[in-house]
Each structure stands twice: as structure tokens, then as C-alpha cells.
Design a protein around this motif. Sequence first.
Motif, PDB file in Angstrom:
ATOM      1  N   GLN A  51     -18.827  -1.386   2.126  1.00 23.78           N
ATOM      2  CA  GLN A  51     -17.406  -1.403   1.499  1.00 23.78           C
ATOM      3  C   GLN A  51     -16.342  -2.405   1.805  1.00 23.78           C
ATOM      4  OE1 GLN A  51     -16.002   2.391  -0.067  1.00 23.78           O
ATOM      5  NE2 GLN A  51     -18.058   3.135  -0.254  1.00 23.78           N
ATOM      6  N   GLY A  52     -16.629  -3.026   3.077  1.00 24.77           N
ATOM      7  CA  GLY A  52     -15.746  -3.927   3.677  1.00 24.77           C
ATOM      8  C   GLY A  52     -14.839  -3.228   4.719  1.00 24.77           C
ATOM      9  N   PHE A  53     -15.606  -1.982   5.160  1.00 21.82           N
ATOM     10  CA  PHE A  53     -14.316  -1.582   5.995  1.00 21.82           C
ATOM     11  C   PHE A  53     -14.932  -1.099   7.330  1.00 21.82           C
ATOM     12  CE2 PHE A  53     -12.631   0.369   1.736  1.00 21.82           C
ATOM     13  CZ  PHE A  53     -11.425  -0.226   2.090  1.00 21.82           C
ATOM     14  N   GLY A  54     -16.126  -1.789   7.723  1.00 16.58           N
ATOM     15  CA  GLY A  54     -16.585  -1.505   9.002  1.00 16.58           C
ATOM     16  C   GLY A  54     -15.902  -1.774  10.136  1.00 16.58           C
ATOM     17  N   ASP A  55     -14.812  -2.733  10.180  1.00 17.00           N
ATOM     18  CA  ASP A  55     -13.830  -2.576  11.506  1.00 17.00           C
ATOM     19  C   ASP A  55     -12.661  -1.505  11.295  1.00 17.00           C
ATOM     20  OD1 ASP A  55     -12.727  -3.489   9.109  1.00 17.00           O
ATOM     21  OD2 ASP A  55     -11.517  -5.199   9.997  1.00 17.00           O
ATOM     22  N   LYS A  56     -12.911  -0.758  10.520  1.00 18.62           N
ATOM     23  CA  LYS A  56     -11.838   0.588  10.468  1.00 18.62           C
ATOM     24  C   LYS A  56     -12.454   1.867  10.694  1.00 18.62           C
ATOM     25  CE  LYS A  56      -9.061  -2.287   7.318  1.00 18.62           C
ATOM     26  NZ  LYS A  56      -9.837  -3.456   7.378  1.00 18.62           N
ATOM     27  N   SER A  57     -11.653   2.855  11.185  1.00 22.48           N
ATOM     28  CA  SER A  57     -12.104   3.908  11.557  1.00 22.48           C
ATOM     29  C   SER A  57     -11.985   5.001  10.537  1.00 22.48           C
ATOM     30  CB  SER A  57     -11.699   4.309  12.972  1.00 22.48           C
ATOM     31  OG  SER A  57     -11.878   5.841  13.191  1.00 22.48           O
ATOM     32  N   GLN A  58     -12.791   5.755  10.382  1.00 21.52           N
ATOM     33  CA  GLN A  58     -12.525   7.205   9.495  1.00 21.52           C
ATOM     34  C   GLN A  58     -11.205   7.932  10.065  1.00 21.52           C
ATOM     35  OE1 GLN A  58     -16.179   9.294   8.226  1.00 21.52           O
ATOM     36  NE2 GLN A  58     -17.226   7.750   9.250  1.00 21.52           N
ATOM     37  N   ALA A  59     -11.224   7.849  11.170  1.00 19.66           N
ATOM     38  CA  ALA A  59      -9.876   8.593  11.732  1.00 19.66           C
ATOM     39  C   ALA A  59      -8.651   7.445  11.568  1.00 19.66           C
ATOM     40  CB  ALA A  59     -10.018   9.038  13.095  1.00 19.66           C
ATOM     41  N   GLU A  83      -7.430   3.874   0.484  1.00 18.82           N
ATOM     42  CA  GLU A  83      -7.602   2.693  -0.547  1.00 18.82           C
ATOM     43  C   GLU A  83      -7.395   1.327   0.176  1.00 18.82           C
ATOM     44  OE1 GLU A  83      -9.008   3.149  -3.490  1.00 18.82           O
ATOM     45  OE2 GLU A  83      -9.058   5.546  -2.685  1.00 18.82           O
ATOM     46  N   ARG A  84      -7.691   0.381  -0.342  1.00 19.53           N
ATOM     47  CA  ARG A  84      -7.377  -1.027   0.169  1.00 19.53           C
ATOM     48  C   ARG A  84      -5.947  -1.308  -0.430  1.00 19.53           C
ATOM     49  NH1 ARG A  84     -10.782  -4.689   2.215  1.00 19.53           N
ATOM     50  NH2 ARG A  84     -12.511  -3.611   1.852  1.00 19.53           N
ATOM     51  N   TRP A  85      -5.260  -2.103   0.596  1.00 22.74           N
ATOM     52  CA  TRP A  85      -4.240  -2.525   0.048  1.00 22.74           C
ATOM     53  C   TRP A  85      -4.134  -3.581  -0.892  1.00 22.74           C
ATOM     54  CZ3 TRP A  85      -6.237  -6.911   1.800  1.00 22.74           C
ATOM     55  CH2 TRP A  85      -6.727  -7.003   3.003  1.00 22.74           C
ATOM     56  N   THR A  86      -2.965  -3.826  -1.712  1.00 26.92           N
ATOM     57  CA  THR A  86      -3.078  -5.005  -2.755  1.00 26.92           C
ATOM     58  C   THR A  86      -2.231  -6.226  -2.351  1.00 26.92           C
ATOM     59  OG1 THR A  86      -1.459  -3.954  -3.943  1.00 26.92           O
ATOM     60  CG2 THR A  86      -3.437  -3.139  -4.653  1.00 26.92           C
ATOM     61  N   GLU A 112       0.698  -1.265   0.009  1.00 26.04           N
ATOM     62  CA  GLU A 112      -0.087  -0.023   0.254  1.00 26.04           C
ATOM     63  C   GLU A 112       0.796   1.288   0.037  1.00 26.04           C
ATOM     64  OE1 GLU A 112      -2.139   0.652   3.717  1.00 26.04           O
ATOM     65  OE2 GLU A 112      -1.117  -0.741   4.613  1.00 26.04           O
ATOM     66  N   PRO A 113       0.270   2.567  -0.426  1.00 20.59           N
ATOM     67  CA  PRO A 113       1.092   3.624  -0.310  1.00 20.59           C
ATOM     68  C   PRO A 113       1.582   3.756   1.129  1.00 20.59           C
ATOM     69  CG  PRO A 113      -0.944   3.811  -1.521  1.00 20.59           C
ATOM     70  CD  PRO A 113      -0.965   2.895  -0.932  1.00 20.59           C
ATOM     71  N   SER A 114       2.906   4.384   1.294  1.00 16.07           N
ATOM     72  CA  SER A 114       3.367   4.693   2.538  1.00 16.07           C
ATOM     73  C   SER A 114       2.509   6.199   2.990  1.00 16.07           C
ATOM     74  CB  SER A 114       5.006   4.908   2.580  1.00 16.07           C
ATOM     75  OG  SER A 114       5.312   5.976   1.388  1.00 16.07           O
TER      76      SER A 114
END
Length: 284
Positions: free
Chosen positions: A182-190, A74-77, A66-68
Motif C-alpha cells: 500500500q506504499g507505506f513500507g517506510d512507515k511504522s505501525q507505531a 490515512e495518506r495525506w492529500t 491531513e487530520p491533526s
Amino acid sequence: MSTHPVELGGLPVPRMDFDEFLAFGREALIRADVPVIINLPESVRGLGRDGVAERLGGMRVTLFTEPSNKQNSERWTTKEIQLSEFFADEKYLTDPGTWNRIVSNIRDSPADVNAILGFDAEELFDYRRSLNAANLWISHKGVFTQSHFDELENFNIALQGRKRFVLAPPGFWEYYPRSVRQGFGDKSQAFDFDNFDAKRFPRLVGKLAERRELILEPGQMLYLPLGWWHQAESLEDMNINMNFWLKDTKILRRPYVLGVALYTMLFRKLKGVYNYQPAAGGAS
């Protein structure tokens, strides 16, 4: 709106020796439901980079890229490579524009797990049960894992290098979760608890007043309960960790964790996203 650092105090993280952990018991620690650092015996010597490369160099592993950028949305590849390639190719370790990490669930290769750790972990963690995992993680300096929670109990052992963790107590809406659909429910917007906009995320300020901060050193194990929010940053040129994810009925008391976990499992399956399934086989 640009983010800015938020200075908040941290609560202490309890510590115990390995013998105390054995006497207290894994299940009792899980019931206590607070993060703990466990010091492993000095007699336990796991494998570092050279030992892992020699034993598992021919194993196929998953490379996360993923970008540093700690604020990357974005999701990692992912792609499969041989572990020896990760160690041999400098681009995976020194590219200033990307973060690269290796992940492999080697729960079906207990001889490799034991060799990497330097002790027999199967009875202690019962990691070969369905949905459980024994993951090998390898990363370079600066690799950052954005704020998120796990649906499984987490025991993380540092073998080489150090990682800085920020941990925060259970909750859901207070952490402004990203899109579940979008599959990001376990992640924060912060994305980064060290650097966020307090005006945009005011409820988060109260939660992070109860945060814990620690640097996990080689020879230490971190117990991190399911549903606790956390982020991690690798501090050394080479960082090698083993972690055990263990299912537990505690998830029934945290419906937000269960709901997100079930949806995320379906999302990963439908979208072909890496889902931490056991590797096909190790070196044993």
C-alpha cells in the motif's frame, strides 16, 4: 487497544561547528552514519517568513493536508497552491482539525536556495544531481510527521521556528513496518514513538532505548543518515526549514531501504502520489 506513553532514555546527539563540518567533510560524516547537529555561523542569515513570502510568494507549491491526529492511518492529500495563498489564508495556519504543510523541491533554482539559506549550498551538497533534492518546508505549530525512514541522506536546516525530532537507529522488522504493497513500507505501525503500545510492539522497545531526541533551533543543521527512523513535530506558529536529500551507495548495505525505495517510487508513479520532483521554476 489504546496506546500509552512509553518512557525511554535517549542518547546524546554529537554537535559540531560549521568549520569543523567543512574540515571533516560531508562524505566522512555520511560514512560515520550517526546523527549530528551542526551549528551554522552567526554570519549566515537566511530568510524568514517575510523574506520567503516576498521572494517566492508567486511560486506554485504543494500543500500537504491531513487530520491533526498523530495516530492517523490515512495518506495525506495534496494540491498545488501559490505560496502567497498559504501565508495569507488563516485556515492553513489555525484550523484545529487539520495539519497543513508546504513542500517544494526547488533544486533547479539555486539562486533561490542560496537566498533562502544565506550561503552558497550547491557545491557543499551537490543537490542538483539526479534523485537529489533541495526541499523547502513550511508548517504551523503542532504539525507532526509520523515515524518513518528516508532512502536518502538528509541535511535539514532550521531557518525559522523549532522542530522536535525523535531519531532511532536502522532496522526494519523491529519497527513493525506498515504495508509495503500500500506504499507505506517506510512507515511504522507505531505512528508515534512517544506514545505506542509496548505489548503490541515489543521489539520496538529495545530499538527506542537507543533513540536520540533533539530540538532543532534556527541556525542549526541536522544530519540524519538514510535508513534511520525518525519523526518530527513543529513547535512554533511558523516553521521554515530547508533540507537536502542526497543519494549515497550506503543504501546498498541496507537492502530493506533499497527495496522499499524502489517499490515506493513505482507506487507513487502508478497512483499519482506526490513524489518530490523538482518544481517547475522559482522566482529566479
